[in-house]
Design a protein around this motif. Structure first.
Motif, short mmCIF file in Angstrom:
data_model
loop_
_atom_site.label_atom_id
_atom_site.label_comp_id
_atom_site.label_asym_id
_atom_site.label_seq_id
_atom_site.Cartn_x
_atom_site.Cartn_y
_atom_site.Cartn_z
N PHE A 48 0.83 -1.20 0.00
CA PHE A 48 0.00 0.00 0.00
C PHE A 48 0.87 1.26 0.00
N VAL A 49 0.38 2.28 -0.68
CA VAL A 49 1.09 3.56 -0.79
C VAL A 49 0.28 4.62 -0.06
N ARG A 50 0.95 5.39 0.79
CA ARG A 50 0.29 6.49 1.48
C ARG A 50 -0.16 7.53 0.46
N ASN A 51 -1.41 7.94 0.53
CA ASN A 51 -1.99 8.90 -0.40
C ASN A 51 -2.63 10.01 0.42
N GLU A 52 -2.05 11.19 0.36
CA GLU A 52 -2.50 12.29 1.22
C GLU A 52 -2.54 13.59 0.44
N ARG A 53 -3.59 14.36 0.69
CA ARG A 53 -3.67 15.73 0.19
C ARG A 53 -4.17 16.59 1.34
N GLN A 54 -3.33 17.51 1.79
CA GLN A 54 -3.67 18.34 2.94
C GLN A 54 -4.40 19.61 2.55
N TYR A 55 -4.19 20.04 1.30
CA TYR A 55 -4.80 21.30 0.86
C TYR A 55 -5.59 21.03 -0.41
N ALA A 56 -6.85 21.46 -0.39
CA ALA A 56 -7.73 21.21 -1.54
C ALA A 56 -7.30 22.07 -2.72
N GLU A 57 -7.16 21.43 -3.87
CA GLU A 57 -6.90 22.15 -5.11
C GLU A 57 -8.24 22.46 -5.78
N ALA A 58 -8.21 23.21 -6.87
CA ALA A 58 -9.45 23.54 -7.57
C ALA A 58 -10.15 22.25 -8.00
N GLY A 59 -11.36 22.06 -7.51
CA GLY A 59 -12.12 20.87 -7.86
C GLY A 59 -11.65 19.61 -7.17
N GLY A 60 -10.69 19.74 -6.25
CA GLY A 60 -10.14 18.58 -5.57
C GLY A 60 -10.71 18.40 -4.18
N LYS A 61 -10.08 17.53 -3.42
CA LYS A 61 -10.55 17.22 -2.07
C LYS A 61 -9.35 16.87 -1.21
N ARG A 62 -9.52 16.97 0.08
CA ARG A 62 -8.47 16.58 1.02
C ARG A 62 -8.76 15.17 1.53
N TYR A 63 -7.67 14.45 1.80
CA TYR A 63 -7.86 13.07 2.25
C TYR A 63 -6.55 12.52 2.80
N LEU A 64 -6.66 11.38 3.48
CA LEU A 64 -5.52 10.58 3.90
C LEU A 64 -5.95 9.13 3.91
N MET A 65 -5.21 8.28 3.18
CA MET A 65 -5.54 6.86 3.09
C MET A 65 -4.33 6.12 2.52
N TYR A 66 -4.41 4.80 2.46
CA TYR A 66 -3.36 3.97 1.88
C TYR A 66 -3.99 3.12 0.76
N ASN A 67 -3.40 3.18 -0.43
CA ASN A 67 -3.99 2.56 -1.62
C ASN A 67 -3.07 1.51 -2.24
N ARG A 68 -3.70 0.55 -2.89
CA ARG A 68 -2.99 -0.44 -3.70
C ARG A 68 -3.86 -0.77 -4.90
N TYR A 69 -3.45 -0.33 -6.10
CA TYR A 69 -4.24 -0.56 -7.30
C TYR A 69 -4.13 -2.02 -7.73
N VAL A 70 -5.28 -2.58 -8.16
CA VAL A 70 -5.29 -3.94 -8.71
C VAL A 70 -5.75 -3.94 -10.17
N VAL A 71 -6.49 -2.88 -10.59
CA VAL A 71 -6.90 -2.72 -11.99
C VAL A 71 -6.73 -1.26 -12.36
N LYS A 72 -6.09 -1.01 -13.50
CA LYS A 72 -5.95 0.35 -14.01
C LYS A 72 -6.29 0.37 -15.49
N ASP A 73 -7.09 1.36 -15.89
CA ASP A 73 -7.47 1.50 -17.30
C ASP A 73 -8.06 0.21 -17.87
N GLY A 74 -8.82 -0.50 -17.04
CA GLY A 74 -9.49 -1.70 -17.49
C GLY A 74 -8.62 -2.94 -17.56
N LYS A 75 -7.36 -2.84 -17.10
CA LYS A 75 -6.44 -3.98 -17.17
C LYS A 75 -5.89 -4.31 -15.79
N PRO A 76 -5.80 -5.60 -15.46
CA PRO A 76 -5.22 -5.99 -14.17
C PRO A 76 -3.78 -5.50 -14.05
N VAL A 77 -3.38 -5.20 -12.84
CA VAL A 77 -2.00 -4.82 -12.54
C VAL A 77 -1.27 -6.10 -12.12
#
Length: 217
Positions: A48-77
């Motif tokens: 898992f990779v730490r994914n954090e945004r402390q300051y909201a960008e235009a149209g963005g959102k703030r968050y903190l979580m840990y992610n691990r992609y298993v499918v990207k662009d319709g294809k398994p990783v």
């Protein structure tokens, strides 16, 4: 015989609520309690990779979580799937299949043909959260599967269906309990968020996030 992990009949039978926007809660998303427990026990512990945004960008959102992609662009990783259990690999195969796409499209009333699928595993540790947002317009339908047993209300970290950008303006709360899932049809009103997980839960909040993404072109 190849096992079936998803309970597509439960998905097809789910009620699509329209207040405050189209969404559904599926109480039993998997084929059996034993399969659900197996997925819980075999949920990935690493990668898992730490994914954090402390300051909201235009149209963005703030968050903190840990992610691990298993499918990207319709294809398994491949490197991500390789270390998953057989049951988890079967689940990913099923969410990439036409029957799942058709069932989700029928429930939400959205034609998902031509949409690319993205999927990732998420871990929310103490203090992780995501502020109210509506998702990008290209993320037309989302399903979130949960894997915690148990999860107490006082721990917070629940999924909130919101009436607007205020985290307390809540229409529905869904605890991230094993086998439960939430389906959302994206719109300019589809506000949702997750309040920060309190200290002392003793476990991470575990989920599988599936997006159907439409090419802007």
């Amino acid at each position: 015989m190849t096992m079936t992990v998803l309970d597509l009949a439960a998905l097809e039978a789910a009620e699509l609520h329209t207040d405050p926007y189209p969404h559904a809660v599926v109480e039993h998303s998997f084929g059996s309690d034993a399969l659900a427990r197996g997925l819980r026990e075999e949920f990935a512990a690493a990668g898992f990779v730490r994914n954090e945004r402390q300051y909201a960008e235009a149209g963005g959102k703030r968050y903190l979580m840990y992610n691990r992609y298993v499918v990207k662009d319709g294809k398994p990783v491949p490197e991500s799937l390789a270390s998953l259990s057989e049951t988890w690999q079967q689940l990913i195969t099923e969410i990439l299949g036409d029957p799942y796409r058709a069932a989700l499209g029928a429930l939400t009333g959205v034609d998902l043909d031509g949409c690319a699928l993205e999927a990732r595993l998420d871990r929310y540790t103490q203090g992780c959260w995501i502020e109210p947002h509506t998702d990008r317009p290209d993320k037309v339908v989302t399903q979130l599967f949960y894997f915690n047993e148990p999860w107490r209300e006082e721990w917070q970290g629940e999924f909130r269906v919101l009436r607007g950008p205020d985290l307390d303006d809540c229409a529905r709360k869904v605890l991230p309990r094993l086998g439960t899932s939430v389906v959302m049809r994206r719109s300019d009103r589809s506000w949702h968020g997750v309040p920060p997980i309190v200290e002392g839960t003793g476990q991470d909040r575990l989920s599988l996030l599936v997006h159907f993404v439409r090419d802007a072109g």
